[in-house]
Design a protein around this motif. Sequence first.
Motif, short mmCIF file in Angstrom:
data_model
loop_
_atom_site.label_atom_id
_atom_site.label_comp_id
_atom_site.label_asym_id
_atom_site.label_seq_id
_atom_site.Cartn_x
_atom_site.Cartn_y
_atom_site.Cartn_z
N ILE A 1 1.06 -1.22 0.15
CA ILE A 1 -0.06 -0.07 -0.16
C ILE A 1 0.81 1.46 -0.18
CG2 ILE A 1 -1.50 1.35 1.50
CD1 ILE A 1 -3.13 -0.50 0.06
N GLN A 2 1.90 1.11 0.78
CA GLN A 2 2.78 2.17 0.85
C GLN A 2 3.38 2.70 -0.40
OE1 GLN A 2 5.66 2.56 4.06
NE2 GLN A 2 7.29 3.21 2.88
N LEU A 3 4.03 1.88 -1.07
CA LEU A 3 4.48 2.00 -2.48
C LEU A 3 3.41 2.39 -3.45
CD1 LEU A 3 6.72 -0.95 -3.38
CD2 LEU A 3 7.37 1.62 -3.22
N LEU A 4 2.40 1.92 -3.30
CA LEU A 4 1.07 2.45 -4.57
C LEU A 4 0.74 3.72 -4.29
CD1 LEU A 4 -0.97 -0.84 -4.50
CD2 LEU A 4 0.31 -0.03 -6.27
N THR A 5 0.28 4.02 -2.89
CA THR A 5 0.04 5.51 -2.61
C THR A 5 0.90 6.60 -2.30
OG1 THR A 5 -0.11 4.77 -0.04
CG2 THR A 5 -2.10 4.29 -1.47
N GLN A 6 2.13 6.06 -2.36
CA GLN A 6 3.20 7.19 -2.03
C GLN A 6 4.20 7.32 -3.23
OE1 GLN A 6 4.95 7.12 1.83
NE2 GLN A 6 3.29 6.55 2.76
#
Length: 555
Positions: free
Chosen positions: A323-328
């Motif tokens: 999620i962190q990679l996708l959203t940031q």
Amino acid sequence: PLAMSGYGNTRLDEEITCLKTIAQCLESSYRYHSSPNPLHAMPNTTTVEETCEFFELIVSLLSADNNPQRLNILVFDLQPSILSLLISLLELPTPSYQRGNPAYTECKVLCVQTVTKIISMCTEDATVQTLGDKCVAAVAHSSFIHTAMAHLTPDALPDSNEAIRVSFAECLFVLVMRAEPLIPVLIQEGAAPAMFDCLFSDPAVMVRNYVCAIMRVLAEKVPEQFVPLPIVERSLAQIKAEHSKYVVILLFETMAILFYACPQMYLQAVHDDRRLLPELSLVIQTFLSGNTNHDVLTAVTKVLEAMLLLEGSTCGQKHNYTIQLLTQGGPKALLQRDQTPDDIRHLKVKSLRKLIQACTSAGLNEELHDAYTHFFPSLSLLINADGSGADKASPELRSELALCFALILAKNPKSREYTRQTVAAYPVWIGQLRQHLLAAIDELSPPMLNGVYIVDSRDVYLNNIHSHHGVNWTDRMGLAQLVSQMMHDQEKLPRVPPAQHTFMEESMNALPGQLSDMDRKARLTHTVLSHVIHATLASSGVPLGGGQGIKPPFL
């Protein structure tokens, strides 16, 4: 008679006599200079400097011919064997009056190095087990490993200066690489925590290089030994301060090995740690954005891919890093177009593909679609079907780019519709893009397609061959119809209940006249990817709005 080219019994007897003489002189001199009180020892006129020459003579004699029979006789037929003699000399404590004496230090270093060279010579040919077995026995039945590790602990022996520590570290590295049966002995001596402590405390770069290499080997052979240790936390701190790129590479590789071997080490100890996971993520991002060394980035992406694979295997239950990679902005960073060589760009795009595959739940695939609407221009820019960009790229990079694009289209009908609307005004470019992508997909080998997993926005595992029964895997038309129905269901039917999928590569073994499971999966995966490219990039040939140019403005 020995069957050795150029050697007869007479010459070998001469060498044995010569080696015996050298061994006797060496032992007498070394023990004299290591005596706590030389005045009470047996008189010896050989200086420490002259003693050093004996080690060079031993190596020269043994390396004159690497015939296994000859080495076996020279190294092990003496009583004690030359290897056992050298090890026994290293077990002698350094007398206080010799500490700081450069000549004595060199003598001890040469003794360790000679042990290392003999072990290397005897284990060079893996087909000659006798020599290797005798080396293992000589080391295992002595206190050599204990002595070596005593010099490498943070509170090392008083005489353990950098040169001595480097020589012992090198020897232990050769042992774990060449004499695997000794690994249990190392473990019994506490090698895992000892190497761990040494790595994070020793000021000598060469010691850290060797010790970190030993840790990496032990992580592969006995990963459970590292589970109780704060390996990730200490590794990140070391990576930030480390000047040796080899240590940085080996620490990243060790973390990746341990994550794969002990999934809970990541999924619990790291993933659920609100401090540690962000720190690991930041370190990875820093290297991806600011380092251009291929070997370093290869190691970094191994950790990234391990994290994504493990999170993907939970089917959305644990997904903090994904999620962190996708959203940031992770995808845009991985697709950044700069002057980096193809091999570096390939590593980053491959990591993006692993991120896309790690979206193994409906929720994650919705996040992927949202991210796709932001990084689609960057992805298209790299693919760039007009021949000025990707056509000059390596085949590996072209394949990964095509895979990224096709996987996103296969996962979510929203992504297909978004793509159609975004590029509909450019039919010529669409045709070029479609042709380019299909050509790249056609180049994918069955082993590569075997490692591709596609879970879509309905929580359906699309390319799971075991969920399709009665399929004629050699009927291309039948496969196309199967995939067409799957895409229709994806668009029209509601989500299925969340499932815990099992992702594993299929076997390449097959009965005569039949396709292997790997080939079946490759055919199904290829059909899915080709279908969504055709379906999404089918052009009517009539530009919407009267036409707005040959290709989209973001290119």
